[in-house]
Design a protein around this motif. Structure first.
Motif, short mmCIF file in Angstrom:
data_model
loop_
_atom_site.label_atom_id
_atom_site.label_comp_id
_atom_site.label_asym_id
_atom_site.label_seq_id
_atom_site.Cartn_x
_atom_site.Cartn_y
_atom_site.Cartn_z
N GLU A 117 -4.54 11.73 -7.27
CA GLU A 117 -5.16 10.54 -6.96
C GLU A 117 -5.99 10.65 -5.56
O GLU A 117 -5.96 11.66 -5.06
CB GLU A 117 -3.79 9.32 -6.61
CG GLU A 117 -2.80 9.82 -5.93
CD GLU A 117 -2.58 9.63 -4.45
OE1 GLU A 117 -3.42 9.12 -4.08
OE2 GLU A 117 -1.51 9.89 -3.88
N THR A 139 -5.91 8.01 -3.13
CA THR A 139 -5.33 7.27 -1.76
C THR A 139 -4.84 8.01 -0.79
O THR A 139 -4.91 7.49 0.27
CB THR A 139 -4.23 6.01 -2.55
OG1 THR A 139 -3.29 6.84 -3.07
CG2 THR A 139 -4.94 5.30 -3.50
N ASN A 140 -4.09 8.97 -1.25
CA ASN A 140 -3.68 10.03 -0.23
C ASN A 140 -4.63 10.79 0.53
O ASN A 140 -5.15 11.65 -0.31
CB ASN A 140 -2.36 10.75 -0.63
CG ASN A 140 -1.84 11.80 0.35
OD1 ASN A 140 -2.25 11.92 1.22
ND2 ASN A 140 -0.35 11.89 0.33
N LEU A 186 9.82 7.52 -2.67
CA LEU A 186 8.28 7.58 -3.01
C LEU A 186 7.37 8.31 -2.04
O LEU A 186 7.56 7.96 -0.94
CB LEU A 186 7.91 6.42 -3.53
CG LEU A 186 8.60 5.76 -4.59
CD1 LEU A 186 8.01 4.32 -4.90
CD2 LEU A 186 8.87 6.37 -5.92
N PHE A 187 6.39 9.17 -2.55
CA PHE A 187 5.39 9.71 -1.58
C PHE A 187 4.53 8.72 -1.12
O PHE A 187 3.42 8.72 -1.46
CB PHE A 187 4.85 10.89 -2.25
CG PHE A 187 5.66 12.01 -2.15
CD1 PHE A 187 5.73 12.69 -0.82
CD2 PHE A 187 5.90 12.97 -3.03
CE1 PHE A 187 6.50 13.98 -0.70
CE2 PHE A 187 6.56 14.06 -3.04
CZ PHE A 187 6.76 14.72 -1.58
N SER A 188 4.93 7.68 -0.50
CA SER A 188 4.02 6.71 -0.14
C SER A 188 4.47 5.93 1.45
O SER A 188 5.62 6.44 1.90
CB SER A 188 3.97 5.50 -1.05
OG SER A 188 5.27 4.80 -1.20
N VAL A 189 3.61 5.12 1.94
CA VAL A 189 3.94 4.31 3.14
C VAL A 189 5.33 3.49 2.88
O VAL A 189 6.08 3.77 3.82
CB VAL A 189 2.97 3.42 3.69
CG1 VAL A 189 3.21 2.66 4.66
CG2 VAL A 189 1.80 4.00 3.95
N GLU A 190 5.38 2.93 1.65
CA GLU A 190 6.45 2.09 1.31
C GLU A 190 7.70 2.86 1.23
O GLU A 190 8.71 2.54 1.68
CB GLU A 190 6.33 1.28 0.10
CG GLU A 190 5.08 0.42 0.39
CD GLU A 190 3.70 0.93 0.17
OE1 GLU A 190 2.87 0.25 0.89
OE2 GLU A 190 3.43 1.93 -0.14
N SER A 248 5.33 13.68 3.79
CA SER A 248 3.72 13.55 3.92
C SER A 248 3.53 12.72 5.33
O SER A 248 4.30 11.94 5.76
CB SER A 248 3.17 12.90 2.74
OG SER A 248 3.70 11.50 2.68
N LEU A 278 1.58 9.93 5.03
CA LEU A 278 1.73 8.69 4.56
C LEU A 278 3.22 8.09 4.95
O LEU A 278 3.32 6.96 5.00
CB LEU A 278 1.34 8.34 3.31
CG LEU A 278 -0.32 8.58 2.98
CD1 LEU A 278 -0.60 8.16 1.66
CD2 LEU A 278 -1.21 7.55 3.81
N MET A 279 4.18 8.93 4.46
CA MET A 279 5.52 8.55 4.32
C MET A 279 5.87 8.40 6.13
O MET A 279 6.63 7.44 6.28
CB MET A 279 6.36 9.67 4.03
CG MET A 279 6.33 9.71 2.29
SD MET A 279 7.07 11.13 1.77
CE MET A 279 8.83 10.32 1.67
#
Length: 352
Positions: free
Chosen positions: A80, A82-83, A238-242, A263, A265-266
């Motif tokens: 993707e 977004t990252n 999850l590999f995300s900010v959330e 990451s 973002l995390m």
């Protein structure tokens, strides 16, 4: 001399550039510019490249006779956009491919869009010369590796970045994820932190698995924890900010004053969670990311992170692929690159 123009079309329909403009941009003489544009011999390759680059920078189309014929299409499949680490890889890979004369074809797996297998099929239908996989199914230990074996059987050269499967005989390029986790923990321990947590992605992903192993080994050797105790400070999310924000809540409940993330973002999610509790970064909690994504140095506070050697990894991957395409197989092994700790403002000594 200054009024001489070159009959080159410009994309916006404006007048052709002057020799003087190109000479100034390329830092060469007008005579040299003229020789390059007219395809004359006697100009060094590096100088010729500077003049052509000047055309590109000033927004003018290259004369047809000077346009390099593509050596072929090469597919680049990424998860993707977004990252920011994925566009960073894509940009370097495309630049290096272009330097070898190949035309890159970027394929992104968006939610609800084509799967990796479908993208491969589409690329093969277009006659690609080779494929670069970035953080694809080769990084998922639960995925069937036979798709890559079949691809090799069809004679399509490929290289895989950020992930490893010993069942696949191909060149792999990865950062040393275990070392990345160890250097992050060492940095926090040297600052005086004794309760350190890890926010990481799902276990099935090779990079997550390796970072968790490095983290556990570091807590055992540097803080004297048992493997079980060290494991209790790992939150898989999850590999995300959330995802980072959710993991941070649990790690803060365990009294962690330092948190290592899988990451950048995390890590931003962890910072958000810390501040939501009225705490300060790094005054109360230190945070370490991973990737050193573009713009991450400009967050608040600037993020301490472990940098992936994107330029070196991307260049090695493309070089390996080009060798494969040229019929010179490289080692069917994993080429591991050493990451680098970049210390910024998100880490500091814990409050006493």
């Amino acid at each position: 001399m200054g009024g001489v123009t070159v009959p080159l079309p410009r994309g916006d329909g404006s007048a052709a550039p002057r020799l003087a403009d190109l000479a100034l941009q390329a830092q060469v003489s007008e005579a040299t510019v003229s020789r390059v544009l007219n395809g004359k011999a006697g100009v060094a390759a590096a100088t010729r490249h500077k003049v052509l680059a000047a055309l590109d920078v000033l927004g003018y189309e290259r004369p047809v006779r000077l346009r390099q014929r593509s050596a072929g299409l090469v597919g680049l499949i990424i998860p993707e956009l977004t990252n920011p680490i994925f566009p960073a890889f894509a940009q370097v890979i495309e630049q290096v491919l272009a330097g070898h004369g190949y035309t890159p074809v970027l394929c992104t797996q968006m939610p609800g869009g084509s799967t990796e297998d479908e993208l491969v099929e589409q690329l093969e239908e277009r006659g690609v010369t080779g494929i670069v996989f970035l953080s694809g199914l080769h990084a998922d230990t639960t995925a069937d590796p036979s798709r890559y074996l079949k691809l090799a059987g069809r004679g399509v050269p490929f290289v895989l970045i950020n992930g490893y499967n010993e069942a696949v005989q191909a060149p792999f390029v990865s950062p040393d994820d275990r070392s990345a986790a160890r250097m992050a923990v060492r940095h926090l321990v040297e600052l005086g932190h004794e309760r350190i947590g890890l926010a990481i992605g799902p276990t099935r992903y090779v990079p997550s698995l390796r970072k968790a192993e490095g983290f556990t080994e570091a807590l055992e050797s540097m803080l004297g924890l048992s493997a079980d105790d060290a494991g209790s400070f790992i939150q898989r999310t999850l590999f995300s900010v959330e995802g980072g924000q959710a993991a941070a809540g649990l790690l803060l409940d365990q009294g962690c004053t330092g948190i290592v993330c899988g990451s950048d973002l995390m890590a931003l999610g962890v910072v958000r969670a810390v501040r939501a509790r009225g705490l300060d970064v790094p005054g109360d909690v230190s945070v370490v990311g991973f990737d050193d994504s573009p713009l991450i140095a400009f967050t608040d506070p600037p993020l301490t992170t472990v940098r992936q050697p994107v330029q070196a990894m991307a260049t090695a991957a493309v070089d390996a692929l080009v060798e494969e395409i040229d019929g010179n197989p490289v080692q069917r092994t994993e080429f591991v690159f050493q990451p680098e700790l970049v210390v910024r403002g998100s880490t500091g000594a814990p409050r006493r």
